[in-house]
Design a protein around this motif. Structure first.
Motif, short mmCIF file in Angstrom:
data_model
loop_
_atom_site.label_atom_id
_atom_site.label_comp_id
_atom_site.label_asym_id
_atom_site.label_seq_id
_atom_site.Cartn_x
_atom_site.Cartn_y
_atom_site.Cartn_z
N ALA A 246 0.83 -1.21 0.00
CA ALA A 246 0.00 0.00 0.00
C ALA A 246 0.86 1.26 0.00
O ALA A 246 0.57 2.23 -0.71
CB ALA A 246 -0.93 -0.01 1.21
N VAL A 247 1.94 1.24 0.77
CA VAL A 247 2.85 2.39 0.80
C VAL A 247 3.50 2.60 -0.56
O VAL A 247 3.67 3.73 -1.03
CB VAL A 247 3.93 2.20 1.89
N SER A 248 3.86 1.49 -1.23
CA SER A 248 4.47 1.61 -2.56
C SER A 248 3.48 2.23 -3.54
O SER A 248 3.86 3.05 -4.40
CB SER A 248 4.94 0.25 -3.06
N TYR A 249 2.21 1.87 -3.43
CA TYR A 249 1.18 2.49 -4.26
C TYR A 249 1.14 4.00 -4.01
O TYR A 249 1.08 4.81 -4.95
CB TYR A 249 -0.19 1.88 -3.93
N LEU A 250 1.13 4.38 -2.74
CA LEU A 250 1.07 5.81 -2.40
C LEU A 250 2.30 6.55 -2.89
O LEU A 250 2.20 7.71 -3.34
CB LEU A 250 0.93 5.97 -0.89
N LEU A 251 3.46 5.91 -2.85
CA LEU A 251 4.68 6.55 -3.35
C LEU A 251 4.60 6.80 -4.85
O LEU A 251 5.03 7.85 -5.34
CB LEU A 251 5.89 5.68 -3.02
N VAL A 252 4.07 5.83 -5.59
CA VAL A 252 3.92 6.01 -7.04
C VAL A 252 2.97 7.17 -7.32
O VAL A 252 3.25 8.02 -8.19
CB VAL A 252 3.41 4.71 -7.69
N ILE A 253 1.86 7.24 -6.59
CA ILE A 253 0.90 8.32 -6.79
C ILE A 253 1.53 9.67 -6.42
O ILE A 253 1.33 10.68 -7.11
CB ILE A 253 -0.37 8.06 -5.97
N ALA A 254 2.32 9.68 -5.34
CA ALA A 254 3.00 10.92 -4.95
C ALA A 254 3.99 11.36 -6.02
O ALA A 254 4.09 12.56 -6.33
CB ALA A 254 3.71 10.70 -3.61
N LEU A 255 4.71 10.41 -6.58
CA LEU A 255 5.65 10.74 -7.67
C LEU A 255 4.90 11.31 -8.87
O LEU A 255 5.37 12.25 -9.53
CB LEU A 255 6.43 9.50 -8.09
N LEU A 256 3.74 10.74 -9.17
CA LEU A 256 2.95 11.23 -10.29
C LEU A 256 2.52 12.68 -10.06
O LEU A 256 2.69 13.53 -10.95
CB LEU A 256 1.73 10.34 -10.49
N SER A 273 0.22 9.58 -16.27
CA SER A 273 -1.05 9.29 -15.59
C SER A 273 -1.70 8.03 -16.14
O SER A 273 -2.17 7.17 -15.37
CB SER A 273 -2.01 10.46 -15.75
N SER A 274 -1.71 7.89 -17.46
CA SER A 274 -2.34 6.72 -18.08
C SER A 274 -1.58 5.45 -17.74
O SER A 274 -2.19 4.40 -17.47
CB SER A 274 -2.42 6.90 -19.59
N THR A 275 -0.27 5.51 -17.76
CA THR A 275 0.54 4.33 -17.45
C THR A 275 0.35 3.91 -16.00
O THR A 275 0.23 2.72 -15.71
CB THR A 275 2.02 4.62 -17.73
N VAL A 276 0.33 4.87 -15.10
CA VAL A 276 0.10 4.56 -13.68
C VAL A 276 -1.29 3.94 -13.50
O VAL A 276 -1.46 2.96 -12.75
CB VAL A 276 0.26 5.82 -12.82
#
Length: 341
Positions: A246-256, A273-276
């Motif tokens: 879950a934290v890794s998901y949040l990190l990807v979203i934060a990077l986006l 955005s589309s790739t994520v």
């Protein structure tokens, strides 16, 4: 080198690990026999139409005109594409932030924990090469080049709609900004969709269903469910591992969010955005999700910008640690892991 050491300790063949397993076997079969194979197993029906045609047919071409067999041809293609991809990633970074940002961007991309798939007989390198140069073409308003590369990407990976959308949105905004008719952005946007739509149409003809390609994806359990499958999978994990995912998901979203805020460029924002979204919000085999993010290198731009402005020892330390972690994880997942990346 790290993979060779891992393979030696495990008494494995490093060549087999990267050239002759998992998806690579599907590409070899297509290159040798064409399409039409369906894997039947208990509860599983997997047609080979899920795998796009450009990479396997390039493998066939290389194997036919060189002394290489199909696995070796796939590796050579991936390695050459990886070099072209690295050059394209640098070009995008240098264009938006200067040469030092471009250098840091390509080094960060090369040190991703999942970066070992770039050296395998997979399509990530080829797709990233096309994506990087396509995005560079949109940034420099070379619309016909961008459209051609996006079209070829549509024959390379199912995630190509992210690139098609990036070209289309960038072209539309160019027309709005100029407030006059420009044929190049229009033709580039139309050309961008041609490869993917052509492949969908061809699979539809072969399967006898107009939307047969999407039925094939469903047979491989690949569809969009807005993250429901991911949440269910995380809840089924041990608590500590579920929290880590879950934290890794949040990190990807934060990077986006960070990347779009720092570099609000339409083509980069839409592609990232589309790739994520495709990686995080779809169904399918969970362990493959990280490698779906490999082409989304614009996510790393703000981090590259910070490293470019830091004292020299900071990027050296960060990149050194990331490289060691990437080598350890890559070797472990290929040698010890029993599932495909």
């Amino acid at each position: 080198m790290a993979l060779a050491l891992w393979a030696r300790v495990a008494d494995e063949s490093a060549y087999r690990l990267i050239a002759d397993r998992w998806d690579a076997v599907w590409y070899q079969r297509i290159a040798e026999n064409g399409y039409g194979f369906v894997l039947h197993a208990p509860g599983v029906v997997h047609p080979d139409y899920m795998f796009s045609p450009l990479y396997p047919y390039l493998m066939r071409f290389v194997a036919a005109w060189t002394p290489l067999d199909l696995p070796a041809a796939g590796l050579v293609l991936s390695w050459l594409a990886c070099l072209v991809a690295a050059w394209g990633v640098f070009a995008v970074g240098a264009h938006v932030g200067g040469r030092r940002v471009g250098t840091m961007l390509v080094l960060l991309w090369a040190a991703l924990p999942i970066a070992h798939v770039q050296t395998m007989a997979y399509t990530e390198s080829l797709f990233t090469a096309m994506a990087a140069w396509c995005l560079y073409a949109t940034l420099t308003q070379r619309w016909l080049v961008a459209g051609l590369l996006a079209s070829l990407a549509g024959l390379t990976r199912p995630s190509a709609p992210a690139l098609v959308a990036a070209v289309g949105v960038a072209a539309l905004l160019e027309l709005v900004r100029e407030r006059r008719f420009l044929w190049r952005p229009l033709v580039g946007a139309a050309l961008a969709a041609l490869g993917y739509l052509g492949w969908v149409a061809w699979v539809g003809i072969r399967t006898g269903e107009p939307l047969g390609y999407f039925h094939v994806l469903e047979q491989w359990n690949k569809s969009m469910d807005l993250g429901q499958a991911a949440v269910q999978w995380m809840l089924a994990l041990p608590p500590w591992l579920g929290v880590a995912v879950a934290v890794s998901y949040l990190l990807v979203i934060a990077l986006l969010v960070w990347s779009i805020a720092r570099y609000p460029l339409p083509s980069l924002a839409v592609f990232s955005s589309s790739t994520v979204a495709l990686a995080l919000l779809g169904t399918g085999y969970f362990n493959s999700r990280p490698r779906l993010l490999v082409p989304a290198f614009p996510l790393l731009l703000p981090f590259a910008d910070r490293l470019a402005r830091a004292r020299p020892w900071v990027p050296a330390l960060v990149l050194g640690l990331l490289t060691l972690a990437s080598a350890a994880y890559g070797g472990y997942s290929l040698v010890v892991g029993q599932a495909p990346p």
